[in-house]
Design a protein around this motif. Structure first.
Motif, mmCIF file in Angstrom:
data_model
loop_
_atom_site.group_PDB
_atom_site.id
_atom_site.type_symbol
_atom_site.label_atom_id
_atom_site.label_comp_id
_atom_site.label_asym_id
_atom_site.label_seq_id
_atom_site.Cartn_x
_atom_site.Cartn_y
_atom_site.Cartn_z
ATOM 1 N N VAL A 108 0.848 -1.194 0.000
ATOM 2 C CA VAL A 108 0.000 0.000 0.000
ATOM 3 C C VAL A 108 0.884 1.244 0.000
ATOM 4 O O VAL A 108 1.721 1.418 0.887
ATOM 5 N N LYS A 109 0.688 2.107 -0.992
ATOM 6 C CA LYS A 109 1.500 3.310 -1.141
ATOM 7 C C LYS A 109 0.713 4.546 -0.697
ATOM 8 O O LYS A 109 -0.523 4.562 -0.772
ATOM 9 N N PRO A 110 1.412 5.593 -0.249
ATOM 10 C CA PRO A 110 0.709 6.807 0.201
ATOM 11 C C PRO A 110 -0.190 7.428 -0.864
ATOM 12 O O PRO A 110 -1.259 7.953 -0.546
ATOM 13 N N ASP A 111 0.232 7.360 -2.143
ATOM 14 C CA ASP A 111 -0.573 8.014 -3.179
ATOM 15 C C ASP A 111 -1.784 7.181 -3.602
ATOM 16 O O ASP A 111 -2.546 7.585 -4.482
ATOM 17 N N PHE A 112 -1.997 6.008 -2.974
ATOM 18 C CA PHE A 112 -3.183 5.213 -3.274
ATOM 19 C C PHE A 112 -4.463 5.932 -2.842
ATOM 20 O O PHE A 112 -5.560 5.534 -3.228
ATOM 21 N N GLY A 113 -4.317 6.965 -2.028
ATOM 22 C CA GLY A 113 -5.493 7.734 -1.621
ATOM 23 C C GLY A 113 -6.046 8.613 -2.721
ATOM 24 O O GLY A 113 -7.163 9.127 -2.613
ATOM 25 N N ASN A 114 -5.288 8.791 -3.806
ATOM 26 C CA ASN A 114 -5.741 9.581 -4.963
ATOM 27 C C ASN A 114 -6.220 8.622 -6.048
ATOM 28 O O ASN A 114 -5.417 7.969 -6.712
ATOM 29 N N ILE A 115 -7.528 8.518 -6.212
ATOM 30 C CA ILE A 115 -8.117 7.528 -7.113
ATOM 31 C C ILE A 115 -8.798 8.232 -8.285
ATOM 32 O O ILE A 115 -9.550 9.188 -8.101
#
Length: 227
Positions: free
Chosen positions: A56-63
């Motif tokens: 899980v990467k930090p930028d996974f919050g931007n979908i």
């Protein structure tokens, strides 16, 4: 019948709304996680992706979701992790729930409920009341409310069965480590649900957790804070 007619009217509009061959692309951060080349479930187009731990990467919050066709698509993303009860804070989406424990005491005025905190003294044989306050922002169907109890307590009422309380009907089910409420229909509003326990074991325990979730729309859910 009215619902069937409404669905039939929508499907007559010339668009293949049930076509599963739509080219959906989903990007999370700089990573394309779903593309048109992915193999989907025949008939529904369902696809599921899972990432564990350090994947899980930090930028996974931007979908970002894009489609090559002007049609309908449904999806949801869930983030699950483990933490001690004491570190869990309440959260919810469309539903809120809070949980409190009370000790039932007998006074000259009759039964009284005294809220239990970290310094409260509870001994074997004491009767405990679990109070869950639920608020829904819309009408929901097929809802499951689960209250996990600590090993120090045993429920007063052991029989499962259908109940009606505070304007809501539900099936009440007692399990080894939890009490469950199953709602066919839970209208918009605020509700208070209570049940009683006996303290049967000595020791120091965490207080448990209450969770509520739509069975067929799991993105609508909530949980109480840990104790």
């Amino acid at each position: 019948i009215a619902t069937v007619h409404a669905v039939y009217a929508l499907l007559l509009q010339g668009e293949e709304m049930l076509d599963t061959n739509n080219d959906i692309e989903i990007r999370m951060g700089n990573t394309t996680v779903v593309s048109a080349d992915d193999v989907k479930e025949p008939g529904t187009g369902y696809i599921k992706k899972v990432w564990h731990g350090k994947e899980v990467k930090p930028d996974f919050g931007n979908i970002e979701v894009s489609s090559a066709k002007d049609d309908f698509s449904w999806g949801a993303m869930h983030w699950q992790y483990y933490a001690p009860y004491s570190e869990i804070t309440s959260a919810g989406n469309g539903i809120t729930i809070s949980r409190k424990l009370f000790k039932k005491e007998i006074s000259d005025q009759g039964p009284e409920l005294v809220e239990i905190n970290e310094d409260a003294a509870v001994k074997n044989g004491d009767k405990i009341v679990v109070r869950m306050e639920v608020t829904t922002d819309r009408d929901y169907s097929f809802v499951h409310l689960k209250d996990s109890r600590t090993a120090a307590f045993e429920p007063v009422e052991m029989n499962s069965g259908y109940r009606y309380n505070d304007g809501a009907g539900y099936y009440f089910s007692v399990r080894d480590a939890s009490v469950n409420y199953f709602f066919d229909y839970l209208p918009k509003g605020s509700y208070v649900f209570e049940y009683e326990l006996f303290r049967v074991r000595k020791g120091s325990y965490t207080g448990g957790l209450s969770t509520i979730q739509c069975v067929y729309a799991p993105e609508f859910n909530a949980h109480s804070s840990g104790e």
